[in-house]
Design an enzyme around this catalytic site. Structure first.
Site, PDB file in Angstrom:
ATOM      1  N   GLY A   9       0.835  -1.193   0.000  1.00  0.00           N
ATOM      2  CA  GLY A   9       0.000   0.000   0.000  1.00  0.00           C
ATOM      3  C   GLY A   9       0.864   1.235   0.000  1.00  0.00           C
ATOM      4  O   GLY A   9       2.055   1.179   0.323  1.00  0.00           O
ATOM      5  N   GLN A  12       2.986   9.855   1.639  1.00  0.00           N
ATOM      6  CA  GLN A  12       4.274   9.182   1.498  1.00  0.00           C
ATOM      7  C   GLN A  12       5.035   9.634   0.255  1.00  0.00           C
ATOM      8  O   GLN A  12       6.229   9.380   0.136  1.00  0.00           O
ATOM      9  CB  GLN A  12       4.092   7.665   1.483  1.00  0.00           C
ATOM     10  N   CYS A  48       6.713  -0.627   6.642  1.00  0.00           N
ATOM     11  CA  CYS A  48       6.255   0.591   5.976  1.00  0.00           C
ATOM     12  C   CYS A  48       7.313   1.030   4.976  1.00  0.00           C
ATOM     13  O   CYS A  48       8.515   1.002   5.286  1.00  0.00           O
ATOM     14  CB  CYS A  48       6.028   1.686   7.021  1.00  0.00           C
ATOM     15  N   LEU A  49       6.881   1.441   3.803  1.00  0.00           N
ATOM     16  CA  LEU A  49       7.821   1.931   2.797  1.00  0.00           C
ATOM     17  C   LEU A  49       8.544   3.189   3.257  1.00  0.00           C
ATOM     18  O   LEU A  49       9.622   3.498   2.768  1.00  0.00           O
ATOM     19  CB  LEU A  49       7.093   2.190   1.472  1.00  0.00           C
ATOM     20  N   HIS A  97      -3.512   0.691   7.913  1.00  0.00           N
ATOM     21  CA  HIS A  97      -2.181   1.307   7.877  1.00  0.00           C
ATOM     22  C   HIS A  97      -2.194   2.557   6.992  1.00  0.00           C
ATOM     23  O   HIS A  97      -1.700   3.615   7.388  1.00  0.00           O
ATOM     24  CB  HIS A  97      -1.181   0.271   7.343  1.00  0.00           C
ATOM     25  N   GLU A  98      -2.767   2.434   5.800  1.00  0.00           N
ATOM     26  CA  GLU A  98      -2.776   3.567   4.866  1.00  0.00           C
ATOM     27  C   GLU A  98      -3.693   4.687   5.351  1.00  0.00           C
ATOM     28  O   GLU A  98      -3.366   5.870   5.193  1.00  0.00           O
ATOM     29  CB  GLU A  98      -3.161   3.111   3.462  1.00  0.00           C
ATOM     30  N   HIS A 145      -1.838   6.725   7.754  1.00  0.00           N
ATOM     31  CA  HIS A 145      -0.967   7.709   7.089  1.00  0.00           C
ATOM     32  C   HIS A 145      -1.747   8.989   6.774  1.00  0.00           C
ATOM     33  O   HIS A 145      -1.216  10.093   6.904  1.00  0.00           O
ATOM     34  CB  HIS A 145      -0.396   7.148   5.786  1.00  0.00           C
TER      35      HIS A 145
END
Length: 183
Positions: free
Chosen positions: A46, A51, A88-89, A130-131, A134
């Site tokens: 995701g 991000q 996480c990216l 999670h997204e 963000h």
């Protein structure tokens, strides 16, 4: 479509709540395409607009070969929980055990302004939560219990991508992240 640099831990955009999308226009469709391409290139499960430095309530996901996106999401979470490693990216190469709801019903819009409802469990539920975090300026490490959060912060301080040996992480932008199954 363009692969965008992914913002890393320490960048203020990651802890700033994103604004609701008001215009479902060509710019939004380009943003969704850029998010999708960047996420797949990373590769990730995701990716949220903050991000890549865009403060709008939009995210994409790629779970079980299903590629999707959601604009201005609202979530209904199950009482039943799951615990598992989460990455996480924006915090590459690190993963820690994080509790999440086992199931989620997410409501929002697609890039054309049409209403969308997504039901998911396990990895998809984790990804959507999670997204959405963000979009609220919350990182998954903020959800860790005290012991794991201390371990996470220590690992971040020691990570090559986070600093050059200084006491605090330095904001850097990665052309892509390296954690294979990061969300």
């Amino acid at each position: 479509m363009t692969v965008q640099p992914i913002r890393l831990f320490g960048d203020p955009v990651l802890t700033t709540p994103a604004a609701p999308v008001a215009d479902f226009d060509k710019e939004l469709r380009t943003l969704v395409k850029d998010l999708s391409e960047t996420m797949l290139d990373a590769p990730g499960t995701g990716l949220a607009a903050p991000q890549i430095g865009v403060g709008l309530r939009v995210f994409t996901w790629h779970v079980d070969e299903q590629l999707g996106h959601l604009v201005n999401p609202s979530l209904d979470l199950s009482d039943e929980e799951q615990e598992g490693d989460e990455g996480c990216l924006s915090i590459p190469d690190l993963a820690f055990p994080c509790k999440r709801a086992l199931r989620v019903v997410a409501k929002g819009w697609n890039m054309h302004g049409e209403p969308v409802e997504i039901e998911g469990s396990e990895l998809l539920a984790r990804c959507i939560q999670h997204e959405t975090d963000h979009l609220d300026g919350v990182l998954f490490i903020d959800r860790l219990d005290r012991e794991w959060r201390k371990k996470a912060m220590r690992a971040i301080r020691l990570a090559d991508w986070a600093n050059e040996g200084g006491p605090e992480p330095v904001v850097k932008v990665s052309p892509h992240a390296t954690f294979g199954r990061a969300i």
